[in-house]
Design a protein around this motif. Structure first.
Motif, PDB file in Angstrom:
ATOM      1  N   ASN A 105      58.853   3.715 -57.528  1.00 19.37           N
ATOM      2  CA  ASN A 105      57.323   3.569 -57.108  1.00 19.37           C
ATOM      3  C   ASN A 105      56.658   4.737 -57.541  1.00 19.37           C
ATOM      4  OD1 ASN A 105      57.855   1.028 -55.763  1.00 19.37           O
ATOM      5  ND2 ASN A 105      57.945   1.981 -53.772  1.00 19.37           N
ATOM      6  N   GLY A 107      52.417   6.190 -57.402  1.00 20.86           N
ATOM      7  CA  GLY A 107      51.378   6.014 -56.744  1.00 20.86           C
ATOM      8  C   GLY A 107      50.429   6.974 -56.628  1.00 20.86           C
ATOM      9  N   THR A 108      49.070   6.978 -56.316  1.00 23.23           N
ATOM     10  CA  THR A 108      48.203   7.909 -55.807  1.00 23.23           C
ATOM     11  C   THR A 108      48.746   8.701 -54.563  1.00 23.23           C
ATOM     12  OG1 THR A 108      46.843   6.400 -54.605  1.00 23.23           O
ATOM     13  CG2 THR A 108      46.342   6.871 -56.852  1.00 23.23           C
ATOM     14  N   ASN A 111      48.136   7.064 -51.551  1.00 21.13           N
ATOM     15  CA  ASN A 111      48.697   5.654 -51.382  1.00 21.13           C
ATOM     16  C   ASN A 111      47.886   4.651 -51.654  1.00 21.13           C
ATOM     17  OD1 ASN A 111      51.624   6.217 -51.381  1.00 21.13           O
ATOM     18  ND2 ASN A 111      51.475   6.383 -49.022  1.00 21.13           N
ATOM     19  N   THR A 112      46.654   4.700 -52.211  1.00 16.98           N
ATOM     20  CA  THR A 112      45.610   3.590 -52.207  1.00 16.98           C
ATOM     21  C   THR A 112      46.001   2.791 -53.366  1.00 16.98           C
ATOM     22  OG1 THR A 112      44.279   5.013 -53.911  1.00 16.98           O
ATOM     23  CG2 THR A 112      43.606   4.966 -51.708  1.00 16.98           C
ATOM     24  N   ASN A 113      46.947   2.985 -54.503  1.00 17.04           N
ATOM     25  CA  ASN A 113      47.391   2.229 -55.469  1.00 17.04           C
ATOM     26  C   ASN A 113      48.710   2.719 -55.696  1.00 17.04           C
ATOM     27  OD1 ASN A 113      44.909   0.682 -56.170  1.00 17.04           O
ATOM     28  ND2 ASN A 113      43.979   2.271 -56.811  1.00 17.04           N
ATOM     29  N   VAL A 114      49.627   1.609 -55.490  1.00 15.90           N
ATOM     30  CA  VAL A 114      51.197   1.964 -55.881  1.00 15.90           C
ATOM     31  C   VAL A 114      51.546   0.928 -56.750  1.00 15.90           C
ATOM     32  CG1 VAL A 114      53.402   2.307 -54.610  1.00 15.90           C
ATOM     33  CG2 VAL A 114      51.286   3.147 -53.374  1.00 15.90           C
ATOM     34  N   PHE A 115      52.356   1.190 -57.677  1.00 16.51           N
ATOM     35  CA  PHE A 115      52.618   0.323 -58.595  1.00 16.51           C
ATOM     36  C   PHE A 115      54.359   0.761 -58.923  1.00 16.51           C
ATOM     37  CE2 PHE A 115      48.537   0.429 -59.428  1.00 16.51           C
ATOM     38  CZ  PHE A 115      48.180  -0.980 -59.210  1.00 16.51           C
ATOM     39  N   SER A 155      46.545   2.674 -67.712  1.00 16.22           N
ATOM     40  CA  SER A 155      47.079   3.130 -66.532  1.00 16.22           C
ATOM     41  C   SER A 155      46.112   3.932 -65.316  1.00 16.22           C
ATOM     42  CB  SER A 155      48.359   4.053 -66.822  1.00 16.22           C
ATOM     43  OG  SER A 155      49.524   3.283 -67.369  1.00 16.22           O
ATOM     44  N   LYS A 158      44.238   1.532 -63.602  1.00 19.15           N
ATOM     45  CA  LYS A 158      44.951   0.943 -62.788  1.00 19.15           C
ATOM     46  C   LYS A 158      45.110   1.763 -61.441  1.00 19.15           C
ATOM     47  CE  LYS A 158      49.291   0.463 -63.437  1.00 19.15           C
ATOM     48  NZ  LYS A 158      50.360  -0.259 -64.159  1.00 19.15           N
ATOM     49  N   TYR A 159      45.338   3.205 -61.735  1.00 21.87           N
ATOM     50  CA  TYR A 159      45.687   4.141 -60.464  1.00 21.87           C
ATOM     51  C   TYR A 159      44.463   4.555 -59.647  1.00 21.87           C
ATOM     52  CZ  TYR A 159      50.582   4.044 -60.943  1.00 21.87           C
ATOM     53  OH  TYR A 159      51.842   3.667 -61.371  1.00 21.87           O
ATOM     54  N   ASN A 161      40.662   3.715 -61.220  1.00 23.54           N
ATOM     55  CA  ASN A 161      39.641   3.056 -61.623  1.00 23.54           C
ATOM     56  C   ASN A 161      38.774   3.611 -62.474  1.00 23.54           C
ATOM     57  OD1 ASN A 161      40.172   0.812 -60.044  1.00 23.54           O
ATOM     58  ND2 ASN A 161      39.539   1.915 -58.309  1.00 23.54           N
TER      59      ASN A 161
END
Length: 811
Positions: A105, A107-108, A111-115, A155, A158-159, A161
């Protein structure tokens, strides 16, 4: 004079609109097909060529031969090969290492965007050797400091914007320290064998265990390694010195033989398919597509020649007047070439519009990012210009030479004796067109039947309605039994199992070396290994032939294994009686690790062979170990579900996983869709063959229409005389048709052996394939003959119905 040529050419096009449309349409189809396929081929042939130093970049590869003579090629090598090689050999200017460490995992910090991402680490000179387009940051320092990371533009969006993220940080589940973003790259081109979303600095792997490992690592296969060599470096000489260095650092007791070589980066795409776990381009496909592209364009040019000479009688007096007025043969040739160039240029302009309209669909179909605009590689535009010139000459040179050499008196009297040689050339061209058409009909049919066979063949298990859910965390892995029970309670779920891998696995399948009293070789026989639970056979509907399944209770079966039929044959096991077999080592994608102590297991069952790989490969021996084994952890849940309200079922499964691990990312796919990816290139080939078959038939029919028009005009008086003498309409149609039937039959005779040879070789790519049937060839011949008869029917019937008085008066 040139302006006058084009003015007359335009006037002739407008005067004969039907023939002009057929010519332009045929050439447009040919050029559109040629351009699309040419863009695809150019993209394939320029793989990895966008790096400015590509000519001097080499990958270090290792060919290993085991003590039993088994050969394996590996595209990754030991750490010290690059680290020591750089300081030892002056030919090596820079080195780059690239290694993967699984998935985790990412993410930022908020934890606003996790991939869920692949962890890819690279050494500090990586971006200096591979000059991927840089949006922000310094490529010389981006991967130097520990806990640095480089993102692609996609990416970053994605994380965060936004692509303006230099200095920001992301966190990785495996590390407590966040990674600082030091550079942003443009998205990695599709025609790059290296691909990543995030690239972490190798210096981030700073544990004592790793440092101790790399300090003496001369034998592992853990690092994909690249050398940037001096332009004057002799690769053969460097290879010899490199092998000598490695040999001096490795233990002389090693039984495996190894040879290290340098592979040019431009060769990686097409010449790495025999490497462990590798997949790349197929050069044979490129040759086939190139030939098809040229053939489609050639037959379009042939049509222009046929149609131009077919309506020659209508222009005879015009040419005669020109020659009488003083036009030289050179003037007439220029005139006809100008007409051909104008037609080709008009066809090109329309083709370019078609290409622009079709490219989004073509890219989606081929998984490419092809473009044709002012930013496109200049070599493509040079190619377009050359194609237009060549196509114009091909189309116009024969009619120009033929029409310009006739004597004026014959032209004015319209007494043109078209010799047998001219007619023969035209017939040969039609035979060529229909030979290619029949060939493509056969190829398309065979590919279709093979892909249908692939879809319907009994694989030894059922892949439909199977949802595969990834296990992405230790919490989920430890709570697997609880999750299984909860999944099984769902009304839409029939069976659930866990396993280390699944049939159709897209990751590396682990191999183990297996020995018993039957296999007497020193190291044992390679067999695939799969860790499963007691529900796996039921979930996948795999037949247990002999013995028993695993027991669910406790770890009592941790030393038990089930083998498939192929493994049983190799081990000489016909009846199951807890025979002991020995596993001395394990192979992770070409990197063999010997166990400190051989793992001895008992054979408790034999299952029917099932295809755990595509039908391109034959079934290999497989050992099914219990889920608690020393080789692999469980990585997947497999659930057989009802197709009703699948979205709600997936939502409930997601909730169950999150109840065990709130941070778990729910990743799933349907197994039958995953299997389709195995045949993606075959499906692309099938579609291209179908499209090219349709185009070749269409263009060939235009050519045949031209020849039928020509024949009808040449034999108009003969038909009139026959009708006056009492010939029936049906007999005249047969007379006018039989010559064309002969041409199609000759084309079939030419096409059949070539098609058999080509498709027989193509089918050898599959371990399991259909047999070539005679009816496929007969069907192709009948189809081509029917299409030909329908094409010429208008002209032959029209000629047969013509009033003989008008035919004879035309003299």
């Amino acid at each position: 004079m040139l302006k006058n040529y084009f003015k007359i050419a335009w006037r002739n096009l407008m005067r004969h609109k039907v023939f002009s449309f057929i010519n332009i349409f045929g050439l447009t189809v040919g050029l559109t097909s040629f351009l699309l396929i040419a863009l695809y081929i150019f993209d394939e042939l320029t793989f990895d060529s966008f790096h400015s130093q590509a000519a001097n970049i080499y990958r270090v590869v290792n060919k290993k031969v085991s003590a039993e003579g088994k050969e394996a090629k590996v595209a990754s090598v030991a750490y010290q090969i690059s680290e020591t090689g750089k300081t030892t050999f002056p030919e090596i200017k820079k080195i780059a290492r690239y290694t993967g460490a699984g998935r985790t995992n990412v993410g930022t910090l908020e934890n606003t965007n996790v991939f869920y991402e692949d962890l890819s680490f690279a050494s500090n000179e990586f971006l200096e050797i591979f000059d991927f387009d840089l949006i922000a940051g310094d490529r010389k320092t981006a991967l130097t400091a520990p806990y640095s990371v480089v993102l692609t533009e996609e990416s970053a969006m994605k994380y965060f914007n936004t692509a303006n993220v230099i200095g920001k940080a992301i966190k990785v589940d495996r590390d407590s320290i966040p990674y600082t973003i030091t550079a942003i790259l443009k998205d990695i081109p599709v025609n790059s064998h290296i691909s990543f979303n995030l690239l972490f600095s190798e210096s981030s792997i700073n544990g004592q265990r790793f440092r101790d490992f790399v300090r003496t690592d001369w034998s592992s296969d853990s690092f994909v390694t690249y050398f940037l060599l001096d332009e004057k470096a002799e690769t053969n000489n460097l290879e010899a010195k490199l092998n000598q260095l490695i040999k001096s650092k490795r233990s002389p007791e090693e039984k495996d033989k190894y040879t290290y070589s340098l592979q040019p980066i431009k060769d990686i795409h097409f010449y790495s398919n025999d490497f462990e776990g590798a997949s790349g381009g197929n050069l044979t496909y490129i040759y086939v597509f190139a030939i098809l592209a040229v053939f489609v364009l050639v037959i379009a040019c042939i049509n222009y020649m046929n149609l131009t000479t077919a309506r020659f009688a209508n222009r005879a007096r015009e040419i005669g007047v020109r020659k009488t007025a003083g036009a030289t043969r050179e003037n007439l040739i220029k005139q006809f070439i100008a007409e051909a160039f104008l037609v080709t240029l008009m066809a090109l302009l329309i083709a370019l519009l078609f290409v622009q309209a079709l490219l989004p669909y073509f890219n989606n179909f081929t998984h490419k990012e092809l473009t044709l605009n002012f930013n496109t590689d200049y070599r493509i535009w040079i190619g377009v210009v050359i194609v237009v010139i060549v196509a114009s000459l091909m189309s116009g040179i024969y009619p120009a030479l033929f029409q310009s050499r006739i004597r004026p008196i014959l032209l004015l009297k319209n007494k043109i004796n078209v010799g047998k040689s001219n007619l023969s050339i035209r017939r040969i061209l039609v035979v060529f067109q229909f030979s290619l058409s029949i060939f493509m009909i056969i190829a398309t049919t065979i590919v279709y039947l093979q892909m249908k066979y692939v879809d319907t063949k009994d694989m030894g298990f059922k892949k439909d309605q199977l949802v595969i859910v990834d296990i992405n965390s230790g919490k989920v892995r430890r709570g697997a039994e609880t999750i299984k029970r909860e999944f099984a309670k769902l009304s839409q779920v029939k069976e659930v199992s866990v396993s280390s891998r699944v049939p159709g696995e897209w990751k590396n399948l682990v191999k183990v070396r297996v020995k018993n009293e039957t296999i007497t070789s020193l190291e044992g026989r390679d067999m695939y290994f799969l860790g499963i639970d007691d529900q796996f056979l039921k979930t996948y509907d795999i037949e247990l032939l002999k013995g028993r399944n695993f027991a669910n209770a406790g770890n009592g079966d941790s030393t038990a294994v089930i083998i498939n039929e192929t493994a049983a044959k190799q081990l000489g096991i016909t009846q199951v009686s807890d025979q002991v077999i020995e596993i001395p080592s394990i192979d992770f994608g070409g990197s063999v690790e010997r166990l400190d102590k051989s793992f001895n297991v008992r054979v408790v069952g034999i299952v029917k062979d099932f295809n755990f790989q595509s039908l391109h490969q034959s079934v290999s021996p497989m050992v099914l170990g219990f889920r608690n084994n020393p080789f692999q952890n469980i990585d997947y849940f497999s659930s057989r579900v009802n197709s009703d309200n699948i979205a709600e079922t997936l939502k409930q499964m997601n909730n169950i996983l999150h109840s065990i691990d709130a941070d778990h990312l729910f990743e799933y796919h349907f197994l039958d869709k995953q299997w389709e990816l195995f045949y993606q290139q075959d499906q692309i080939q099938q579609t291209i063959f179908l499209i090219v078959a349709i185009l070749t038939i269409l263009i060939a029919c235009l050519g045949l229409f031209g020849l039928a028009t020509y024949a009808a005009e040449q034999r108009i008086k003969e038909v009139g005389i026959r009708k006056v003498l009492g010939a029936s309409i049906s007999s005249i149609i047969i007379i006018l048709t039989k010559d064309f039937v002969k041409l199609v039959l000759i084309a079939a005779v030419v096409a059949f052996p070539l098609a058999w040879w080509a498709m027989h070789n193509w089918l050898q790519n599959f371990a399991y394939h259909i047999e070539l049937k005679w009816w496929v060839f007969a069907l192709a011949g009948i189809t081509a003959l029917t299409i030909a008869l329908l094409t010429i029917s208008y002209q032959t019937i029209r000629a047969a119905l013509m009033n003989p008085v008008k035919s004879l008066k035309s003299e």
